[in-house]
Write a protein that holds these residues in place. Structure first.
Motif, PDB file in Angstrom:
ATOM      1  N   VAL A   1       0.860  -1.187   0.000  1.00  0.00           N
ATOM      2  CA  VAL A   1       0.000   0.000   0.000  1.00  0.00           C
ATOM      3  C   VAL A   1       0.897   1.237   0.000  1.00  0.00           C
TER       4      VAL A   1
ATOM      5  N   SER B   1      -6.958  -0.451   5.199  1.00  0.00           N
ATOM      6  CA  SER B   1      -6.935  -1.360   4.040  1.00  0.00           C
ATOM      7  C   SER B   1      -7.925  -2.502   4.248  1.00  0.00           C
TER       8      SER B   1
ATOM      9  N   GLY C   1     -11.360  -1.523   3.593  1.00  0.00           N
ATOM     10  CA  GLY C   1     -11.635  -1.147   2.201  1.00  0.00           C
ATOM     11  C   GLY C   1     -11.509   0.340   1.954  1.00  0.00           C
TER      12      GLY C   1
ATOM     13  N   GLN D   1      -6.811   1.412  -1.055  1.00  0.00           N
ATOM     14  CA  GLN D   1      -6.688   0.375  -2.082  1.00  0.00           C
ATOM     15  C   GLN D   1      -5.248  -0.119  -2.188  1.00  0.00           C
ATOM     16  N   PRO D   2      -5.056  -1.430  -2.345  1.00  0.00           N
ATOM     17  CA  PRO D   2      -3.698  -1.949  -2.508  1.00  0.00           C
ATOM     18  C   PRO D   2      -3.059  -1.474  -3.819  1.00  0.00           C
ATOM     19  N   LYS D   3      -1.747  -1.255  -3.758  1.00  0.00           N
ATOM     20  CA  LYS D   3      -1.010  -1.039  -5.016  1.00  0.00           C
ATOM     21  C   LYS D   3      -0.795  -2.393  -5.679  1.00  0.00           C
TER      22      LYS D   3
ATOM     23  N   SER E   1      -3.264  -8.704  -2.310  1.00  0.00           N
ATOM     24  CA  SER E   1      -4.723  -8.804  -2.153  1.00  0.00           C
ATOM     25  C   SER E   1      -5.129  -8.885  -0.690  1.00  0.00           C
TER      26      SER E   1
ATOM     27  N   GLU F   1     -13.956  -9.116  -1.313  1.00  0.00           N
ATOM     28  CA  GLU F   1     -13.293  -7.807  -1.268  1.00  0.00           C
ATOM     29  C   GLU F   1     -13.692  -7.107   0.036  1.00  0.00           C
TER      30      GLU F   1
END
Ligand SMILES: Nc1ncnc2c1ncn2[C@@H]1O[C@H](COP(=O)(O)OP(=O)(O)OP(=O)(O)O)[C@@H](O)[C@H]1O
Length: 259
Positions: A12, A49, A52, A55-57, A60, A67
């Motif tokens: 992240v 994270s 939600g 957002q992850p770079k 997962s 999600e």
């Protein structure tokens, strides 16, 4: 069966800087887990994270196999207690019932018997039965903390996430709070961020140290090596009777100082 939380090689970034670097972590049903680490180590970013909100770079996050945003209704979140306005004229019952709002159908929210029952159960779980009619402004720091946790519990979460649950309470109050959180493990999985190593020691079965990278430990005993790995300086833990203390060595390595 899916795990409660599965984080796989998560990266992240915030403002162009990597704040979580190749983080992998799994929570099983009934775990009571603590994330510790230095200021700026990424603990809040980690929680955001999972919720939600970041957002992850790459990598997962799966919460109940979904999600994070899709699983949100199954997750209870307790932000740091200072984010609540306790001067608002409201009773404990009214505050805890707001934790039911996501479950009440329709635009005009009208609480049902089941909502009152869920609020009562949540208060009981935090040892707050009898406080229902008290104004929230008149609660002690420890009672306010238990009230905000009750609010999250009223939503009947399967995963409860807490940001610094013992930050404004004294040692014995923090210890009592940790015992109440540990007792929740029959009903839900608990994940907390904390600086309070003393209070959580002995009440959690998982400890992870976060300092951009995550170091996980399947143990309820926290050793100096674990903390040193996260904090980046030598640490020893000692115990006087029932009360664990931490001893951080001075950074010039000359002499330790007890905290
Ligand atoms: N809104 C933001 N925009 C850009 N960078 C941020 C933002 N919030 C935090 N950061 C950076 O992300 C990194 C991790 O911060 P984070 O708040 O997740 O750490 P923390 O472990 O929760 O810290 P603390 O214990 O002080 O609350 C820090 O370098 C911080 O400066």
């Amino acid at each position: 069966m899916c795990e409660i939380l599965e984080i796989d090689h998560l990266v992240v970034e915030r403002a162009g800087h990597v704040v979580l670097d190749d983080v992998s972590f799994v929570l099983h049903k009934g775990d009571v887990a603590a994330i510790i680490g230095p200021n700026g180590g990424g603990k809040t970013s980690f929680l955001m994270s999972i919720l939600g909100l970041l957002q992850p770079k790459s990598g997962s996050i799966r919460v109940f196999g979904e999600e994070p945003a899709a699983a949100r209704s199954r997750v209870g979140y307790v932000p740091q207690v200072h984010t609540f306005d306790f001067s608002y004229p409201m009773t404990v019952r009214e505050m805890v019932l707001t934790g039911r709002l996501g479950h009440v159908p329709g635009l005009v929210k009208r609480y049902r018997e089941s909502d009152y029952a869920a609020a009562a159960n949540a208060l009981a779980a935090m040892d707050m039965t009898g406080y229902e009619s008290r104004p929230i402004a008149e609660l002690s720091g420890g009672e306010q903390q238990r009230a905000v946790i009750s609010r999250a519990l009223a939503g009947c979460p399967e995963l409860l996430i807490l940001d610094e649950p013992t930050v404004y309470v004294d040692g014995p109050t923090g210890e009592r709070l940790m015992t109440l959180l540990e007792d929740l493990r029959e009903r839900m999985t608990v994940l907390m961020v904390t600086h309070d190593i003393s209070a959580m020691s002995g009440h959690v079965n998982r400890v992870a140290c976060l300092n951009r990278k995550l170091f996980t430990h399947d143990t309820d005993r926290i050793t100096g090596d674990m903390v040193a790995a996260a904090y980046g300086c030598p640490v020893e833990l000692i115990t006087h009777g029932q009360v664990p203390h931490r001893v951080l060595a001075r950074h010039d390595d000359s002499e330790g100082g007890e905290r």
